[in-house]
Scaffold this motif. Sequence first.
Motif, PDB file in Angstrom:
ATOM      1  N   GLU A  62      80.837  25.810 -14.922  1.00  0.00           N
ATOM      2  CA  GLU A  62      81.834  25.502 -15.255  1.00  0.00           C
ATOM      3  C   GLU A  62      83.182  24.913 -15.145  1.00  0.00           C
ATOM      4  N   GLU A  63      83.858  24.454 -13.988  1.00  0.00           N
ATOM      5  CA  GLU A  63      84.664  23.912 -13.689  1.00  0.00           C
ATOM      6  C   GLU A  63      84.457  22.349 -13.500  1.00  0.00           C
ATOM      7  N   MET A  64      82.950  22.187 -13.029  1.00  0.00           N
ATOM      8  CA  MET A  64      82.885  20.080 -12.775  1.00  0.00           C
ATOM      9  C   MET A  64      81.163  20.617 -13.121  1.00  0.00           C
ATOM     10  N   ALA A  65      80.782  19.642 -14.118  1.00  0.00           N
ATOM     11  CA  ALA A  65      79.876  19.087 -14.679  1.00  0.00           C
ATOM     12  C   ALA A  65      79.520  17.913 -13.406  1.00  0.00           C
ATOM     13  N   ILE A  66      78.149  17.591 -12.914  1.00  0.00           N
ATOM     14  CA  ILE A  66      78.230  17.439 -12.608  1.00  0.00           C
ATOM     15  C   ILE A  66      76.065  16.205 -12.645  1.00  0.00           C
ATOM     16  N   ILE A  67      75.910  15.057 -13.194  1.00  0.00           N
ATOM     17  CA  ILE A  67      74.446  14.542 -13.360  1.00  0.00           C
ATOM     18  C   ILE A  67      74.387  13.775 -12.750  1.00  0.00           C
ATOM     19  N   GLY A  68      72.985  12.951 -12.092  1.00  0.00           N
ATOM     20  CA  GLY A  68      72.766  12.463 -11.182  1.00  0.00           C
ATOM     21  C   GLY A  68      71.739  11.285 -11.708  1.00  0.00           C
ATOM     22  N   GLU A  91      65.225  19.576  -8.045  1.00  0.00           N
ATOM     23  CA  GLU A  91      65.085  20.811  -7.957  1.00  0.00           C
ATOM     24  C   GLU A  91      65.111  21.950  -7.568  1.00  0.00           C
ATOM     25  N   ILE A  92      65.671  21.619  -5.564  1.00  0.00           N
ATOM     26  CA  ILE A  92      65.406  22.649  -5.284  1.00  0.00           C
ATOM     27  C   ILE A  92      66.988  22.674  -4.964  1.00  0.00           C
ATOM     28  N   VAL A  93      67.443  22.240  -5.106  1.00  0.00           N
ATOM     29  CA  VAL A  93      68.752  22.646  -5.007  1.00  0.00           C
ATOM     30  C   VAL A  93      69.540  23.859  -5.717  1.00  0.00           C
ATOM     31  N   TYR A  94      70.802  24.264  -5.461  1.00  0.00           N
ATOM     32  CA  TYR A  94      71.713  24.960  -6.395  1.00  0.00           C
ATOM     33  C   TYR A  94      73.289  24.244  -6.669  1.00  0.00           C
ATOM     34  N   PRO A  95      73.627  24.620  -8.145  1.00  0.00           N
ATOM     35  CA  PRO A  95      72.360  24.811  -8.941  1.00  0.00           C
ATOM     36  C   PRO A  95      71.063  23.596  -9.253  1.00  0.00           C
ATOM     37  N   GLU A  96      70.639  23.624  -9.156  1.00  0.00           N
ATOM     38  CA  GLU A  96      68.824  22.873 -10.178  1.00  0.00           C
ATOM     39  C   GLU A  96      70.160  21.642 -10.452  1.00  0.00           C
ATOM     40  N   LEU A  97      69.831  20.481 -10.298  1.00  0.00           N
ATOM     41  CA  LEU A  97      70.367  19.313 -10.570  1.00  0.00           C
ATOM     42  C   LEU A  97      70.637  18.031 -12.131  1.00  0.00           C
ATOM     43  N   THR A  98      70.961  18.736 -13.354  1.00  0.00           N
ATOM     44  CA  THR A  98      70.519  18.043 -13.988  1.00  0.00           C
ATOM     45  C   THR A  98      70.749  16.218 -13.873  1.00  0.00           C
ATOM     46  N   THR A  99      69.255  15.207 -14.729  1.00  0.00           N
ATOM     47  CA  THR A  99      69.378  14.699 -13.696  1.00  0.00           C
ATOM     48  C   THR A  99      69.168  12.970 -15.125  1.00  0.00           C
ATOM     49  N   TYR A 140      57.758  -8.845 -17.775  1.00  0.00           N
ATOM     50  CA  TYR A 140      59.132  -7.405 -17.049  1.00  0.00           C
ATOM     51  C   TYR A 140      58.688  -6.445 -17.030  1.00  0.00           C
ATOM     52  N   TYR A 141      58.866  -5.591 -16.596  1.00  0.00           N
ATOM     53  CA  TYR A 141      59.625  -4.022 -17.642  1.00  0.00           C
ATOM     54  C   TYR A 141      59.958  -3.755 -17.255  1.00  0.00           C
ATOM     55  N   GLU A 142      60.687  -2.715 -18.196  1.00  0.00           N
ATOM     56  CA  GLU A 142      61.826  -1.908 -18.111  1.00  0.00           C
ATOM     57  C   GLU A 142      60.879  -0.786 -19.156  1.00  0.00           C
ATOM     58  N   LEU A 143      60.894   0.201 -17.735  1.00  0.00           N
ATOM     59  CA  LEU A 143      60.878   1.284 -18.924  1.00  0.00           C
ATOM     60  C   LEU A 143      61.983   2.220 -19.233  1.00  0.00           C
ATOM     61  N   ASP A 144      61.486   3.160 -20.001  1.00  0.00           N
ATOM     62  CA  ASP A 144      62.876   3.947 -20.752  1.00  0.00           C
ATOM     63  C   ASP A 144      63.294   4.990 -19.543  1.00  0.00           C
ATOM     64  N   VAL A 145      64.588   5.764 -19.835  1.00  0.00           N
ATOM     65  CA  VAL A 145      64.571   6.577 -18.309  1.00  0.00           C
ATOM     66  C   VAL A 145      65.214   8.012 -19.734  1.00  0.00           C
ATOM     67  N   GLN A 146      64.828   9.687 -18.965  1.00  0.00           N
ATOM     68  CA  GLN A 146      64.403  11.018 -19.456  1.00  0.00           C
ATOM     69  C   GLN A 146      65.648  11.905 -18.826  1.00  0.00           C
ATOM     70  N   LEU A 147      66.687  12.252 -19.763  1.00  0.00           N
ATOM     71  CA  LEU A 147      67.863  12.801 -19.289  1.00  0.00           C
ATOM     72  C   LEU A 147      67.416  14.699 -19.232  1.00  0.00           C
ATOM     73  N   ILE A 148      67.309  14.899 -18.666  1.00  0.00           N
ATOM     74  CA  ILE A 148      66.554  15.871 -18.237  1.00  0.00           C
ATOM     75  C   ILE A 148      67.922  17.065 -17.716  1.00  0.00           C
ATOM     76  N   GLU A 149      67.963  17.917 -18.527  1.00  0.00           N
ATOM     77  CA  GLU A 149      69.127  19.026 -18.392  1.00  0.00           C
ATOM     78  C   GLU A 149      68.671  20.061 -17.748  1.00  0.00           C
ATOM     79  N   ARG A 150      69.717  20.516 -16.671  1.00  0.00           N
ATOM     80  CA  ARG A 150      69.505  21.397 -15.137  1.00  0.00           C
ATOM     81  C   ARG A 150      70.439  22.703 -15.298  1.00  0.00           C
ATOM     82  N   GLY A 151      71.207  23.058 -13.923  1.00  0.00           N
ATOM     83  CA  GLY A 151      72.505  23.509 -13.841  1.00  0.00           C
ATOM     84  C   GLY A 151      73.213  23.501 -13.959  1.00  0.00           C
TER      85      GLY A 151
END
Length: 328
Positions: free
Chosen positions: A261-267, A275-283, A312-323
């Motif tokens: 609500e007051e601070m959004a965090i993304i890793g 997935e086991i911290v609370y809130p679950e981490l958006t990454t 050289y391989y540069e693979l895609d990343v994916q946004l996983i939205e959590r708590g």
Amino acid sequence: MPTIRDVSKLAGVSVATVSRVLNRSGYVHEETERKVLKAIKELNYTPNFVARSLTNKKTGTIGLMVPDITNPFFPELARAVEDVMQQYGYTTILGNSDENPQKEKQYIQLLKQKYIDGVILASTALTAEEVHTFKVPVVVLDRVVLSDNIPMVTSKNREGAREATRFLLKQGCRKIAHLRGPVQLRIADERCHGYLDVVEKLEWFHPGLIVASNYDMRQAMQATLELLKKHPDIDGIFAGNDIIAIGAMRAVQLLGISIPEEMAIIGYDGITMGEIVYPELTTMAQPIYEMGALAARMLIKMIEKQPLDTLYYELDVQLIERGTTRKG
């Protein structure tokens, strides 16, 4: 006892294709190879010739160098490397360098004395020139070494950082900080540059919003506490990896600031701990297993003197939205 025909049936390919994978002869598409290896693992199939073929190699052993085995990202990466290597009859020796050039060099010298067949470097305390002195094949994993002829597997770090920062802006964040990784690490630089690509020209941006925390949870917690004392109006944090993000979460919670609500965090990384911290981490999740498996397959081809499709391989990343971020 499962047979090669059982493997071919489960994988949905011909017996000849399974044979090419096992013998590392002829061209096999990477997706097909993955299916065959998965079937071999599920059936616990062990062809007799694998053991015999080891006599044609030096040792059937490779080295895997990681910077910090306590970071959950690297055990997940190592598991992928070991799985693929084991399917092809190789043993993996793990070294932990602590991002220390001297320690990494000592490990490499020790591995050379063991007559290893190749090395996967997920730690880059060494320079490109030092890597070129190796007398065995080398693949660099999750790191970037400035060289045109050293095989590498990494992800789209800068692009992923841009997406993460833009996502926080779309969430309504008005002042976003970046807790970055070590300054000497190129992937940390790329993620920092991605953040800067998005915010550098915004009126609220200040260089003091970027703080190094060296991929260490405790350092990240302390850095966040100090950062929020100087800039209490920060309402978004893009962390250079998930470990940093979890340290930042702890600091924010100690200050009584509500997430999201007051601070959004993304890793960044997509480790299972998020997935086991609370809130679950958006990454921003890297394809960790795929990266490790791909590096292992590349090294095997090099050891067997087979051509690589690319260096050289540069693979895609994916946004996983959590708590830790607000729902749109």
